[in-house]
Design a protein around this motif. Structure first.
Motif, PDB file in Angstrom:
ATOM      1  N   ASN A  72       0.833  -1.203   0.000  1.00 32.22           N
ATOM      2  CA  ASN A  72       0.000   0.000   0.000  1.00 32.22           C
ATOM      3  C   ASN A  72       0.870   1.257   0.000  1.00 32.22           C
ATOM      4  O   ASN A  72       0.606   2.219  -0.726  1.00 32.22           O
ATOM      5  CB  ASN A  72      -0.915   0.012   1.229  1.00 32.22           C
ATOM      6  CG  ASN A  72      -2.191  -0.790   1.014  1.00 32.22           C
ATOM      7  OD1 ASN A  72      -2.745  -0.826  -0.075  1.00 32.22           O
ATOM      8  ND2 ASN A  72      -2.651  -1.437   2.063  1.00 32.22           N
ATOM      9  N   GLN A  73       1.898   1.246   0.830  1.00 36.07           N
ATOM     10  CA  GLN A  73       2.775   2.411   0.942  1.00 36.07           C
ATOM     11  C   GLN A  73       3.508   2.682  -0.372  1.00 36.07           C
ATOM     12  O   GLN A  73       3.591   3.827  -0.828  1.00 36.07           O
ATOM     13  CB  GLN A  73       3.777   2.187   2.070  1.00 36.07           C
ATOM     14  CG  GLN A  73       4.702   3.368   2.331  1.00 36.07           C
ATOM     15  CD  GLN A  73       5.632   3.127   3.509  1.00 36.07           C
ATOM     16  OE1 GLN A  73       5.433   2.200   4.283  1.00 36.07           O
ATOM     17  NE2 GLN A  73       6.642   3.955   3.647  1.00 36.07           N
ATOM     18  N   LEU A  74       4.047   1.637  -0.985  1.00 35.73           N
ATOM     19  CA  LEU A  74       4.804   1.795  -2.218  1.00 35.73           C
ATOM     20  C   LEU A  74       3.915   2.240  -3.381  1.00 35.73           C
ATOM     21  O   LEU A  74       4.357   3.005  -4.249  1.00 35.73           O
ATOM     22  CB  LEU A  74       5.504   0.484  -2.581  1.00 35.73           C
ATOM     23  CG  LEU A  74       6.650   0.045  -1.665  1.00 35.73           C
ATOM     24  CD1 LEU A  74       7.148  -1.337  -2.059  1.00 35.73           C
ATOM     25  CD2 LEU A  74       7.790   1.054  -1.712  1.00 35.73           C
ATOM     26  N   ARG A  75       2.686   1.787  -3.412  1.00 36.21           N
ATOM     27  CA  ARG A  75       1.806   2.155  -4.525  1.00 36.21           C
ATOM     28  C   ARG A  75       1.220   3.552  -4.343  1.00 36.21           C
ATOM     29  O   ARG A  75       0.923   4.230  -5.326  1.00 36.21           O
ATOM     30  CB  ARG A  75       0.682   1.131  -4.679  1.00 36.21           C
ATOM     31  CG  ARG A  75       1.167  -0.273  -4.982  1.00 36.21           C
ATOM     32  CD  ARG A  75       0.065  -1.180  -5.435  1.00 36.21           C
ATOM     33  NE  ARG A  75      -0.190  -0.989  -6.865  1.00 36.21           N
ATOM     34  CZ  ARG A  75      -1.186  -1.604  -7.513  1.00 36.21           C
ATOM     35  NH1 ARG A  75      -2.004  -2.390  -6.849  1.00 36.21           N
ATOM     36  NH2 ARG A  75      -1.355  -1.405  -8.796  1.00 36.21           N
ATOM     37  N   ARG A  76       1.068   3.983  -3.101  1.00 35.80           N
ATOM     38  CA  ARG A  76       0.564   5.341  -2.872  1.00 35.80           C
ATOM     39  C   ARG A  76       1.650   6.390  -3.089  1.00 35.80           C
ATOM     40  O   ARG A  76       1.371   7.514  -3.498  1.00 35.80           O
ATOM     41  CB  ARG A  76      -0.001   5.470  -1.457  1.00 35.80           C
ATOM     42  CG  ARG A  76      -1.344   4.785  -1.247  1.00 35.80           C
ATOM     43  CD  ARG A  76      -1.991   5.236   0.058  1.00 35.80           C
ATOM     44  NE  ARG A  76      -1.157   4.958   1.207  1.00 35.80           N
ATOM     45  CZ  ARG A  76      -1.388   3.974   2.085  1.00 35.80           C
ATOM     46  NH1 ARG A  76      -2.450   3.198   1.918  1.00 35.80           N
ATOM     47  NH2 ARG A  76      -0.589   3.787   3.108  1.00 35.80           N
ATOM     48  N   ASP A  77       2.893   6.021  -2.785  1.00 35.12           N
ATOM     49  CA  ASP A  77       3.998   6.968  -2.889  1.00 35.12           C
ATOM     50  C   ASP A  77       5.117   6.365  -3.730  1.00 35.12           C
ATOM     51  O   ASP A  77       5.981   5.643  -3.213  1.00 35.12           O
ATOM     52  CB  ASP A  77       4.508   7.322  -1.492  1.00 35.12           C
ATOM     53  CG  ASP A  77       5.608   8.377  -1.524  1.00 35.12           C
ATOM     54  OD1 ASP A  77       5.964   8.837  -2.629  1.00 35.12           O
ATOM     55  OD2 ASP A  77       6.110   8.741  -0.439  1.00 35.12           O
ATOM     56  N   PRO A  78       5.139   6.641  -5.036  1.00 34.33           N
ATOM     57  CA  PRO A  78       6.142   6.064  -5.928  1.00 34.33           C
ATOM     58  C   PRO A  78       7.573   6.486  -5.624  1.00 34.33           C
ATOM     59  O   PRO A  78       8.514   5.934  -6.216  1.00 34.33           O
ATOM     60  CB  PRO A  78       5.712   6.581  -7.310  1.00 34.33           C
ATOM     61  CG  PRO A  78       4.254   6.903  -7.172  1.00 34.33           C
ATOM     62  CD  PRO A  78       4.113   7.411  -5.779  1.00 34.33           C
ATOM     63  N   THR A  79       7.777   7.439  -4.709  1.00 34.36           N
ATOM     64  CA  THR A  79       9.142   7.829  -4.365  1.00 34.36           C
ATOM     65  C   THR A  79       9.760   6.905  -3.318  1.00 34.36           C
ATOM     66  O   THR A  79      10.968   6.972  -3.072  1.00 34.36           O
ATOM     67  CB  THR A  79       9.179   9.279  -3.822  1.00 34.36           C
ATOM     68  OG1 THR A  79       8.478   9.341  -2.568  1.00 34.36           O
ATOM     69  CG2 THR A  79       8.527  10.241  -4.810  1.00 34.36           C
TER      70      THR A  79
END
Length: 204
Positions: A72-79
């Motif tokens: 979830n974290q990686l997909r919400r924030d691509p940085t």
């Protein structure tokens, strides 16, 4: 389309209760314990122990929870760095997820909302660690029903790329393995592989 997978943390704890008491006379004179029994004291309970299978189940379940949270974290924030995947995946699953995220980021996609775990069912526990080099390591198989009803995937222009007929829920079977069982039986669990499975939809 690849379904999003999400996680909520699910783990177990062990309570250790040890009670003790002592008895002494106020005046310091010795007395016969039969004629002057000690005051009631809290009963002692032996430590609650867990079996290796129960410990493995708890650790593997926690890994699945962390896996969904990180996705979830990686997909919400691509940085966010994709190296975070190494803390929850290994082998085929690590390569699959790295490829997926690299492709989505190249396309300028990002997620809004959160994938949620609706059901988590442990199907089997196998603690055979006879040949780690050949992949014969302790493994827990877990089925997860996820809910993506609150998730959207947007392109670089902010337009949704989710198809109208996307199911709100789905089932995935995970193999969670520990390749460092001898040195780290609790902390080295990683998702090694996964596959979509056909099951009756769960309630979102």
């Amino acid at each position: 389309m690849t379904n999003s997978r999400g996680v909520l943390s699910l783990a177990t704890a062990v309570l250790l209760l040890v009670a003790g008491t002592s008895c002494a006379n106020d005046d310091g004179d010795p007395t016969d314990p039969r004629s002057n029994p000690p005051a009631s004291s809290p009963s002692s309970s032996s430590p609650t122990s867990t079996s290796p299978s129960e410990s493995a189940t708890a650790a593997a379940t926690a890994t699945v929870n962390d896996y969904y949270a990180i996705r979830n974290q990686l997909r919400r924030d691509p940085t966010q760095p994709l190296s975070m995947l190494k803390s929850v995946t290994i082998s085929t699953e690590l390569m699959t997820q790295q490829t997926l995220f690299k492709r989505e980021r190249k396309q300028g996609l990002h997620q809004t909302g959160e994938t949620k775990v609706v059901e988590l069912q442990v199907q089997s526990v196998n603690l055979d660690n006879s040949d780690p080099q050949a992949g014969k390591v302790p493994t827990v198989q877990i089925d997860v029903c996820f809910d993506v009803s609150g998730v959207d995937v947007l392109d670089a222009d902010g337009k949704s790329v989710v198809t109208p007929d996307r199911p709100d829920t789905g089932w995935i079977r995970y193999s969670v393995a520990n390749y460092q069982w001898d040195s780290d039986p609790d902390g080295a669990w990683r998702i090694a592989s996964s596959q979509d499975i056909e099951r009756t939809p769960c309630d979102a």
